[in-house]
Design a protein around this motif. Structure first.
Motif, PDB file in Angstrom:
ATOM      1  N   GLY A 171      14.755  91.239  40.751  1.00  0.00           N
ATOM      2  CA  GLY A 171      15.333  92.438  41.339  1.00  0.00           C
ATOM      3  C   GLY A 171      14.990  92.646  42.792  1.00  0.00           C
ATOM      4  O   GLY A 171      14.804  93.774  43.232  1.00  0.00           O
ATOM      5  N   GLU A 172      14.864  91.568  43.524  1.00  0.00           N
ATOM      6  CA  GLU A 172      14.644  91.757  44.953  1.00  0.00           C
ATOM      7  C   GLU A 172      15.620  90.900  45.749  1.00  0.00           C
ATOM      8  O   GLU A 172      16.193  89.947  45.236  1.00  0.00           O
ATOM      9  CB  GLU A 172      13.213  91.397  45.359  1.00  0.00           C
ATOM     10  N   ILE A 173      15.788  91.285  46.998  1.00  0.00           N
ATOM     11  CA  ILE A 173      16.577  90.452  47.900  1.00  0.00           C
ATOM     12  C   ILE A 173      15.601  89.816  48.873  1.00  0.00           C
ATOM     13  O   ILE A 173      14.897  90.506  49.614  1.00  0.00           O
ATOM     14  CB  ILE A 173      17.635  91.273  48.654  1.00  0.00           C
ATOM     15  N   LEU A 174      15.541  88.498  48.814  1.00  0.00           N
ATOM     16  CA  LEU A 174      14.623  87.764  49.666  1.00  0.00           C
ATOM     17  C   LEU A 174      15.457  87.043  50.725  1.00  0.00           C
ATOM     18  O   LEU A 174      16.398  86.328  50.402  1.00  0.00           O
ATOM     19  CB  LEU A 174      13.854  86.736  48.832  1.00  0.00           C
ATOM     20  N   ALA A 175      15.111  87.274  51.975  1.00  0.00           N
ATOM     21  CA  ALA A 175      15.829  86.573  53.037  1.00  0.00           C
ATOM     22  C   ALA A 175      15.022  85.359  53.454  1.00  0.00           C
ATOM     23  O   ALA A 175      13.799  85.418  53.524  1.00  0.00           O
ATOM     24  CB  ALA A 175      16.036  87.494  54.227  1.00  0.00           C
ATOM     25  N   ILE A 176      15.714  84.257  53.658  1.00  0.00           N
ATOM     26  CA  ILE A 176      15.056  83.064  54.197  1.00  0.00           C
ATOM     27  C   ILE A 176      15.536  82.923  55.630  1.00  0.00           C
ATOM     28  O   ILE A 176      16.737  82.787  55.881  1.00  0.00           O
ATOM     29  CB  ILE A 176      15.438  81.794  53.403  1.00  0.00           C
ATOM     30  N   LEU A 177      14.604  83.004  56.543  1.00  0.00           N
ATOM     31  CA  LEU A 177      14.963  83.060  57.952  1.00  0.00           C
ATOM     32  C   LEU A 177      14.402  81.830  58.645  1.00  0.00           C
ATOM     33  O   LEU A 177      13.287  81.392  58.350  1.00  0.00           O
ATOM     34  CB  LEU A 177      14.356  84.329  58.544  1.00  0.00           C
ATOM     35  N   GLY A 178      15.162  81.275  59.547  1.00  0.00           N
ATOM     36  CA  GLY A 178      14.642  80.141  60.301  1.00  0.00           C
ATOM     37  C   GLY A 178      15.687  79.595  61.237  1.00  0.00           C
ATOM     38  O   GLY A 178      16.878  79.810  61.041  1.00  0.00           O
ATOM     39  N   GLU A 179      15.242  78.849  62.244  1.00  0.00           N
ATOM     40  CA  GLU A 179      16.153  78.208  63.168  1.00  0.00           C
ATOM     41  C   GLU A 179      16.910  77.152  62.409  1.00  0.00           C
ATOM     42  O   GLU A 179      16.534  76.766  61.314  1.00  0.00           O
ATOM     43  CB  GLU A 179      15.356  77.493  64.258  1.00  0.00           C
ATOM     44  N   ASN A 180      17.910  76.588  63.119  1.00  0.00           N
ATOM     45  CA  ASN A 180      18.661  75.636  62.375  1.00  0.00           C
ATOM     46  C   ASN A 180      17.950  74.301  62.331  1.00  0.00           C
ATOM     47  O   ASN A 180      17.142  73.973  63.172  1.00  0.00           O
ATOM     48  CB  ASN A 180      19.941  75.709  63.090  1.00  0.00           C
ATOM     49  N   GLY A 181      18.119  73.650  61.202  1.00  0.00           N
ATOM     50  CA  GLY A 181      17.401  72.396  61.008  1.00  0.00           C
ATOM     51  C   GLY A 181      15.969  72.600  60.561  1.00  0.00           C
ATOM     52  O   GLY A 181      15.175  71.671  60.575  1.00  0.00           O
ATOM     53  N   CYS A 182      15.626  73.827  60.147  1.00  0.00           N
ATOM     54  CA  CYS A 182      14.238  74.062  59.754  1.00  0.00           C
ATOM     55  C   CYS A 182      14.046  73.850  58.256  1.00  0.00           C
ATOM     56  O   CYS A 182      12.955  74.000  57.740  1.00  0.00           O
ATOM     57  CB  CYS A 182      13.797  75.461  60.144  1.00  0.00           C
ATOM     58  N   GLY A 183      15.097  73.510  57.539  1.00  0.00           N
ATOM     59  CA  GLY A 183      14.931  73.157  56.134  1.00  0.00           C
ATOM     60  C   GLY A 183      15.275  74.266  55.151  1.00  0.00           C
ATOM     61  O   GLY A 183      14.956  74.157  53.975  1.00  0.00           O
TER      62      GLY A 183
END
Lengths: 373, 568
Positions: B32-44
């Motif tokens: 029940g959570e919204i997890l954002a995955i943040l990162g520059e491009n090409g960071c996997g």
């Protein structure tokens, strides 16, 4: 570790992986092995079938003897074999420029048929009214024109609207067949729709009646090889075939190259049509090309679009055909047997390409390979 | 509040050859959570999620679902574990209806009945507030409708963990708003949602927690309520690393290429360049920074004559005043044309006229070096094809991003690739392989290209060697402008430095170098100025000697205020 064990269970018995490269000798060894294997299977199948049909024991070697006999036993058979090779080679040359451009033209059958029709149309209407050499020149022009037009129509559609060339060229084959049927009905009102041998417009021959055809095709093979390998246009064809984006990047007008290359293909088909119409048949039927337009696709493909190697592949296919026909004659079995034999051998040859492109890796030999994409 | 772990990754590592895409990543997500995955491009980011979705299999590490260790070998395994991924590029059958696409591949016990499917699709849509017509064909749908189909496809299979890869990249602000309200409803329903993005304001608007990845590593996971745009940027781009790239001061820079108000629309009707203007100076490296797909490719292709423009000018200034005319880059026809326009004068300043001269005489005169340009050449490259640009004598070199799909012909050897841009030289219909062969040998020697031979297909060479061949060819062209898109992508450190040195050498020779890069450290150490592009628009041009990574990071991710408001 439990995880390692887990992985071992997951790994299948064998998996396929694309070869990065293969040495040419290895590739040829695989092909040769495939042909040998194919011949063995053919022998076995023919042996069993013939024995069942004829109810008398035969030696399996008789079958191979008969097979070779089909092409080489008499001088006449040898000439015929060379003629068949030449015609097949000529159509194969015709489809090659387009294939090198990754333009899948499977309409060589129709394009060549139109060439035959073109030259016979001229011979039918002008035969006897103009000097023979004028007639032959006009027939030549008509053959080239008919075929080139037939070839360039799908190319224009591809270049302008990106239509699918495979379907388009395939459909054009049927249209060509019906165009020929139409003219046969017009020309032969009696109802048999069979045009007899025309009296005029026969290609002059020296030496043997097939010699001109064979020499023309030999010359053409060398010319096309040079065109594809050393001319600027040939270079453009290769670049377009590899990647349209690269072609645009290097300033190549892709549409122009597509259309121009199909015109070249069409002209070569026209020439084949002329050789058939003026050199051999002096007539036209819907079966004038007899499916060789399709066989040529395979010949060209198996030779990896190299005109010189194509001599080998078209020779092989021609030999197969006459050998198989000889078997059905010698053993007095139905005409379907040659088709079975040819089918089996082609299955093996084409199947071998798979083993040239992929290798089979059995379990334990290597670890789990990376599946890229 | 009691929180149950929905998914947990421990020590996940994934390598592609020598490239490490993910390095022992530990990541938890709760129900029940919204997890954002943040990162520059090409960071996997995408690689990591693909391992949960069964596209890739991790080299090392474990995945736990609801506390139990699981093995995910295929997308089907992922579905069985109720994990569904919505990919950035949709995977739909155009000719099928929405419902047909949704049911495709689902193994059901009862007989297939499209009416039931339609009803169930409508039910799901109603529950979460989607708008969808189950019987509409995909080819009739807008991008956002297609995305809706993808999401329902996953929900239909009963997923309780949804992974969305860059879901907002293709949507308008209003559509993003609607998507976010749907996501919130799903969260209330107890679904766990992972959203991959690089847009900071969206992260702040929608997520509960943010996990930041940098160069394949999991840097931190923070609660969104405690995060700010600048704190996230800092974690995303990291502290500045000084690279040992030698950077000289530009010598007498002059405006070489002036780009004015470029607008460009791609074949899907999306505006990919918005009023882009900048000047590239001679003897200077202009960096272009931006999230991937922000219009960098289109910009370079527009300059190279490969991308049609809706408006704008591309002015090329060729400093030719009082310099001799040569046939190196001018054809005879072009020389005659310019001669007729009185563009030349002789060494005494008298106007040159070729009237009544044969080609041979003209050739002799020009090759004596006594025919000089009267003025600098100023040419507009707009609407010119690459061939026309070259025939104008504009020495514009371009190292495209897609090396084997655009810059080189993979199946040809180095020699044949050398002639790609010059094979037309010579009048006969046959190609001359002598000069390309010599050039190929020279490049192999000078740039230490490792290859079995000049005729080995370049496809078989390693990435670094392929790039040396491509850059080598473009530099051999003696360019006035050199554009390079991601020239060091996928290259090891040594090959990268070879390329940096080559670019620096061109800069010293007075070439205007345009360098599109993704690594901000490299951009900051190599370039003189950096242009930041964001969704097709220039958001700033900064001095690379004084700018900080955070500054550029913010310019790369900031959005129009209007769009921001729509989200919040």
């Amino acid at each position: 570790m439990s995880e390692k064990k887990n992985n071992a269970v997951q790994e299948p018995l064998f998996h396929l992986s694309k070869r990065a490269q293969i040495q040419p000798w290895k590739a040829w060894a695989i092909r040769l092995a495939a042909i040998v294997l194919g011949l063995l299977v053919c022998g076995l199948v023919a042996f069993i079938l013939i024995e069942k049909l004829n109810q008398k024991p035969e030696k399996i070697t008789d079958f191979y003897y008969s097979f070779i006999k089909g092409s080489f036993s008499t001088k006449r058979k040898l000439w015929k074999f060379l003629k068949n090779l030449a015609i097949l080679q000529c159509i194969s040359l015709a489809v090659t420029p387009a294939f090198r451009m990754r333009f899948w033209n499977i309409g060589a059958e129709g394009q060549t048929l139109m060439g035959v029709l073109g030259c016979i149309t001229v011979a039918f209407y002008l035969g006897g009214q103009v000097p023979n050499w004028v007639l032959l020149v006009l027939m030549f022009i008509a053959a080239l024109l008919y075929s080139a037009v037939w070839a360039v129509i799908p190319a224009i559609f591809k270049a302008k609207w990106n239509t699918n060339e495979t379907l388009f060229t395939l459909m054009m084959n049927y249209v060509a067949t019906f165009v020929v049927s139409y003219f046969l009905v017009v020309w032969v009102p009696s109802g048999s729709s069979t045009l007899g041998k025309l009296k005029y417009g026969k290609l002059p021959s020296f030496g043997h009646e097939y010699l001109v055809i064979i020499l023309v095709v030999a010359l053409l093979t060398v010319l096309l090889y040079i065109y594809l390998k050393h001319s600027k246009q040939g270079y453009e064809i290769s670049v377009v075939g590899e990647s349209v984006r690269t072609a645009q990047y290097s300033g190549i007008n892709v549409k122009k190259v597509i259309i121009r290359t199909m015109v070249v293909s069409g002209l070569l088909c026209g020439l084949t049509g002329y050789l058939i119409g003026a050199g051999l048949d002096q007539s036209v039927t819907t079966e004038s090309v007899g499916g060789q337009g399709f066989t040529a696709i395979m010949v060209s493909w198996l030779a990896n679009f190299n005109p010189l190697v194509m001599l080998i592949t078209s020779g092989l296919i021609s030999m197969l055909n006459s050998g198989a026909a000889q078997i059905s004659q010698d053993f007095n079995v139905s005409g379907a047997l040659p088709d079975v034999i040819v089918g089996i051998i082609l299955f093996f040859i084409i199947g071998s390409e798979f083993f040239i492109n992929y290798q089979i890796i059995f379990r334990k030999k290597g670890h789990e390979k990376e599946a890229v994409k | 509040m009691e929180k149950n772990l929905a998914l947990s990754m421990q020590g996940i590592t994934k390598r592609f050859g020598s490239v490490v895409a993910n390095k022992s990543v530990d990541l938890d997500m709760y129900q029940g959570e919204i997890l954002a995955i943040l990162g520059e491009n090409g960071c996997g980011k995408t690689t990591l999620m693909n391992m949960i979705a069964g596209i890739y299999f991790p080299d090392e590490g474990k995945i736990f679902k609801d506390g139990k260790e699981v093995v995910i070998r295929s997308p089907k395994d992922a579905f069985d574990l109720k994990i569904g991924m919505i990919h950035q590029h949709f995977k739909l059958v155009d000719l099928f209806t929405a419902a047909e696409n949704i049911v495709l591949g689902v193994e059901e016990s009862q007989r297939y009945n499209i009416k039931d499917v339609n009803n169930r699709v409508s039910e799901i849509a109603l529950k979460y507030g989607f708008h969808i017509d189950p019987q509409k064909k995909i080819y009739d749908m807008s991008v956002s409708e297609k995305q809706t189909v993808e999401i329902i496809k996953v929900l239909y299979r009963g997923a309780d963990i949804l992974i969305l890869d860059e879901p907002t990249a293709v949507l308008t602000p209003q559509e993003i708003d609607r998507l976010f309200s749907v996501l919130r409803r799903m969260k209330e329903d107890g679904k766990s949602i992972i959203i991959i993005t690089h847009k900071l304001h969206e992260v702040l608007a929608i997520s509960d927690r943010v996990a930041i990845l940098r160069k394949g590593e999991h840097i931190a996971t923070v609660d969104t309520c405690n995060a700010t745009e600048s704190s996230l940027t800092e974690m995303m781009v990291g502290k500045k690393v000084t690279l040992n790239i030698d950077r000289s001061e530009p010598v007498a820079p002059q405006a070489r290429l002036e780009v004015k108000g470029l607008n460009c629309v791609d074949h899907e009707g999306v505006q990919v360049l918005k009023d882009v203007s900048f000047t590239a100076n001679s003897g200077e490296i202009l960096g272009i920074a931006g999230i991937a797909g922000s219009g960098q490719r289109e910009l370079l292709e527009a300059i190279a004559g490969l991308q049609p423009l809706t408006s704008g000018e591309i002015i090329f200034n060729n400093p030719k005043k009082d310099k001799p005319v040569t046939f190196f880059h001018k054809s005879m026809a072009r020389v005659k044309e310019l001669g007729a326009q009185e563009a030349f004068h002789d060494e005494y300043g008298n106007p040159v006229s070729f009237d009544g001269m044969t080609n041979k005489q003209i050739k002799g005169w020009v090759e004596s070096g006594k025919v000089l340009f009267r003025e600098d050449e100023v040419m507009n490259l707009r609407d010119k094809t690459p061939l026309e640009i070259r025939e104008l004598g504009v020495r514009l070199s371009f190292v495209p991003e897609d090396r084997l799909g655009m810059g080189l012909v993979g199946s040809m050897g180095i020699t044949d690739n050398m002639m790609l841009r010059s094979y037309r030289k010579g009048h006969a219909g046959f190609v001359d392989r002598k000069k390309p062969r010599a050039l190929a040998d020279e490049i192999i020697r000078e740039l230490e290209v490792v290859t079995p031979g000049v005729n080995t297909p370049v496809r078989r060479l390693s990435g670094g060697n392929v790039q040396k061949v491509l850059v080598g060819r473009e530099i051999a062209f003696a360019p006035k402008v050199l554009m390079a898109a991601y020239p060091v992508r996928g290259l090891d450190i040594n090959s990268s430095y070879t390329i940096y040195n080559l670019l620096n050498k061109q800069k010293k020779n007075g070439v205007a170098v345009i360098f599109v890069g993704e690594d901000l450290d490299v951009l900051l150490s190599l370039c003189d100025r950096i242009l930041v592009i964001n969704s097709g628009a220039v958001t700033g041009i900064v001095d690379a000697r004084t700018a900080t990574k955070e500054e550029i990071g913010l310019l790369m991710t900031q959005t129009d205020t209007q769009e921001k408001e729509a989200v919040q």
